[in-house]
Write an enzyme that holds these catalytic residues in place. Structure first.
Site, PDB file in Angstrom:
ATOM      1  N   GLU A  22       0.830  -1.212   0.000  1.00 57.98           N
ATOM      2  CA  GLU A  22       0.000   0.000   0.000  1.00 57.98           C
ATOM      3  C   GLU A  22       0.863   1.260   0.000  1.00 57.98           C
ATOM      4  O   GLU A  22       2.044   1.224   0.339  1.00 57.98           O
ATOM      5  CB  GLU A  22      -0.960   0.018   1.190  1.00 57.98           C
ATOM      6  CG  GLU A  22      -0.259   0.038   2.526  1.00 57.98           C
ATOM      7  CD  GLU A  22      -1.050   0.746   3.622  1.00 57.98           C
ATOM      8  OE1 GLU A  22      -1.639   1.803   3.354  1.00 57.98           O
ATOM      9  OE2 GLU A  22      -1.035   0.241   4.750  1.00 57.98           O
ATOM     10  N   SER A 136     -12.979   1.769   9.953  1.00 56.79           N
ATOM     11  CA  SER A 136     -12.274   1.810   8.672  1.00 56.79           C
ATOM     12  C   SER A 136     -12.975   0.959   7.610  1.00 56.79           C
ATOM     13  O   SER A 136     -13.444  -0.154   7.894  1.00 56.79           O
ATOM     14  CB  SER A 136     -10.843   1.307   8.850  1.00 56.79           C
ATOM     15  OG  SER A 136     -10.171   1.314   7.609  1.00 56.79           O
ATOM     16  N   LYS A 155      -3.529  -1.654  15.177  1.00 54.47           N
ATOM     17  CA  LYS A 155      -2.855  -0.799  16.140  1.00 54.47           C
ATOM     18  C   LYS A 155      -3.630  -0.751  17.444  1.00 54.47           C
ATOM     19  O   LYS A 155      -4.857  -0.706  17.452  1.00 54.47           O
ATOM     20  CB  LYS A 155      -2.719   0.617  15.583  1.00 54.47           C
ATOM     21  CG  LYS A 155      -1.562   0.748  14.612  1.00 54.47           C
ATOM     22  CD  LYS A 155      -1.394   2.161  14.110  1.00 54.47           C
ATOM     23  CE  LYS A 155      -2.572   2.614  13.302  1.00 54.47           C
ATOM     24  NZ  LYS A 155      -2.806   1.892  12.062  1.00 54.47           N
TER      25      LYS A 155
HETATM   26  N1  PSU Z   1      -1.551   1.262   9.801  1.00 52.99           N
HETATM   27  C1  PSU Z   1      -0.286   1.751   9.840  1.00 52.99           C
HETATM   28  N2  PSU Z   1       0.047   2.804   9.092  1.00 52.99           N
HETATM   29  C2  PSU Z   1      -0.860   3.388   8.274  1.00 52.99           C
HETATM   30  C3  PSU Z   1      -2.171   2.850   8.212  1.00 52.99           C
HETATM   31  C4  PSU Z   1      -2.482   1.795   8.991  1.00 52.99           C
HETATM   32  O1  PSU Z   1       0.544   1.235  10.551  1.00 52.99           O
HETATM   33  O2  PSU Z   1      -0.516   4.352   7.608  1.00 52.99           O
HETATM   34  C5  PSU Z   1      -3.149   3.407   7.229  1.00 52.99           C
HETATM   35  C6  PSU Z   1      -3.542   2.276   6.266  1.00 52.99           C
HETATM   36  O3  PSU Z   1      -3.458   2.785   4.962  1.00 52.99           O
HETATM   37  C7  PSU Z   1      -4.970   1.982   6.633  1.00 52.99           C
HETATM   38  C8  PSU Z   1      -5.442   3.335   7.061  1.00 52.99           C
HETATM   39  O4  PSU Z   1      -5.711   1.468   5.566  1.00 52.99           O
HETATM   40  O5  PSU Z   1      -4.356   3.833   7.827  1.00 52.99           O
HETATM   41  C9  PSU Z   1      -6.703   3.289   7.844  1.00 52.99           C
HETATM   42  O6  PSU Z   1      -7.194   4.582   7.930  1.00 52.99           O
HETATM   43  P1  PSU Z   1      -8.713   4.829   8.376  1.00 52.99           P
HETATM   44  O7  PSU Z   1      -8.733   4.435   9.842  1.00 52.99           O
HETATM   45  O8  PSU Z   1      -8.934   6.289   8.165  1.00 52.99           O
HETATM   46  O9  PSU Z   1      -9.552   3.952   7.511  1.00 52.99           O
HETATM   47 MN    MN Z   2     -12.289   6.430   9.687  1.00 50.71          MN
END
Ligand code: PSU
Ligand code: MN
Length: 298
Positions: A22, A136, A155
């Site tokens: 990604e 997410s 996380k």
């Molecule tokens: N976990 C990490 N680093 C990141 C992300 C997740 O250790 O940069 C990013 C990934 O791209 C994941 C996104 O898909 O955060 C999720 O964001 P949101 O909670 O806004 O969906």
């Molecule tokens: Mn979100």
């Protein structure tokens, strides 16, 4: 419309192992200049194992499956949008660039026919989601596309219990890699146990074959013990990071990048080293799974 790198196209046509990577982790999850080096390192780990890297991002509106040097530089060094699946049509119509989240990367990987994907941590249900509804799209998309996502769990800044519940509701198989303890990104453990584990890449490939093309799989791969963050320090830094996010009034898609950046600073850079190591370890395991998958297909 996809722009598939010739090396990736060749691998697709000849049943050679490919791992998708990604770009949000590069653009929004890791600080410059370490992010650029990380992007190069992830690809090199794959090449060293005879696997073709397919880093995915939207460049000038076009989803790119596999990036050249110039595109890698764009995602590492330019301020580009964070793009989930819902953003893809907008970026396409406007012709602008975006770094793809786990959701958007898995979605595009599936369109290209790539079955294995490595990231750092999967997105999930945020703490306080009962009020904010912040969950997410990573979870729903992984339930819909036939891609195996290798991550170090989610996380510890998320609501892990709720995330695991949602994965159950969405019927996503979650498999511990060599463990039944669900990892929490910087730590090898969390309070949650999984029902099933796989002890090697072949076992994961067999589960993929049985799952078919109806949806994805989450492989939870803990950071090696000697590289994990110290637990007490981890708990201390996270507590102050939550306070800071609340004080700053951060919400929505800005939450994950804010917390990651804050935690790097507040930990004196220690969390960054752990983050890089766990991601590299996931890339390496994904390489083994992609290789086992191709062998099973061949
Ligand atoms: N976990 C990490 N680093 C990141 C992300 C997740 O250790 O940069 C990013 C990934 O791209 C994941 C996104 O898909 O955060 C999720 O964001 P949101 O909670 O806004 O969906
Ligand atoms: Mn979100």
């Amino acid at each position: 419309m996809l722009k598939i790198h010739p090396e990736v196209l060749n691998a697709l046509q000849n049943n050679l192992p490919i791992v998708a990577l990604e770009s949000t982790i590069i653009s929004h999850g890791l600080p410059r200049p370490r992010n650029h080096q990380a992007a190069l390192d992830f690809e090199q780990i794959l090449r060293d194992k005879g696997v073709v890297p397919a880093t995915i991002a939207v460049i000038d509106g076009i989803p790119n499956i596999g990036l050249d040097e110039v595109a890698l530089d764009v995602i590492a060094n330019q301020d580009i949008a964070k793009a989930s699946v819902r953003d893809l049509p907008i970026l396409a119509a406007k012709g602008i660039s975006g770094a793809t989240t786990v959701a958007a990367t898995a979605f595009l990987a599936a369109q290209a026919g790539i079955r294995v994907f490595a990231t750092g941590g999967l997105g999930g249900v945020h703490r306080g989601a009962q009020d904010s509804f912040d969950e997410s799209a990573d979870l729903t998309v992984v339930s819909q596309v036939p891609v195996t996502v290798v991550s170090a769990g989610v996380k510890s800044v998320l609501d892990i219990a709720a995330t695991l519940e949602r994965l159950e509701t969405l019927s996503v198989p979650v498999i511990g890699y060599g463990t039944k303890i669900f990892p929490s990104f910087w730590l090898r453990e969390s309070d949650f146990t999984l029902e099933y584990q796989a002890d090697d890449a072949n076992e994961v490939a067999l589960i993929m074959a049985a799952r078919g093309d109806q949806g994805g799989i989450v492989v939870a791969n803990p950071v090696p013990a000697h590289q994990a963050w110290e637990r007490v320090e981890h708990d201390r830094v996270l507590a102050i990071a939550f306070e800071a996010a609340a004080k700053a009034g951060v919400t929505g898609k800005a939450v994950t990048p804010f917390l990651l950046q804050y935690i790097v600073q507040a930990s004196g850079g220690v969390s960054l080293e752990v983050n890089l190591n766990l991601a590299k370890n996931n890339v390496s395991v994904a390489a083994d799974i992609a290789t086992a998958w191709c062998r099973l297909q061949g």
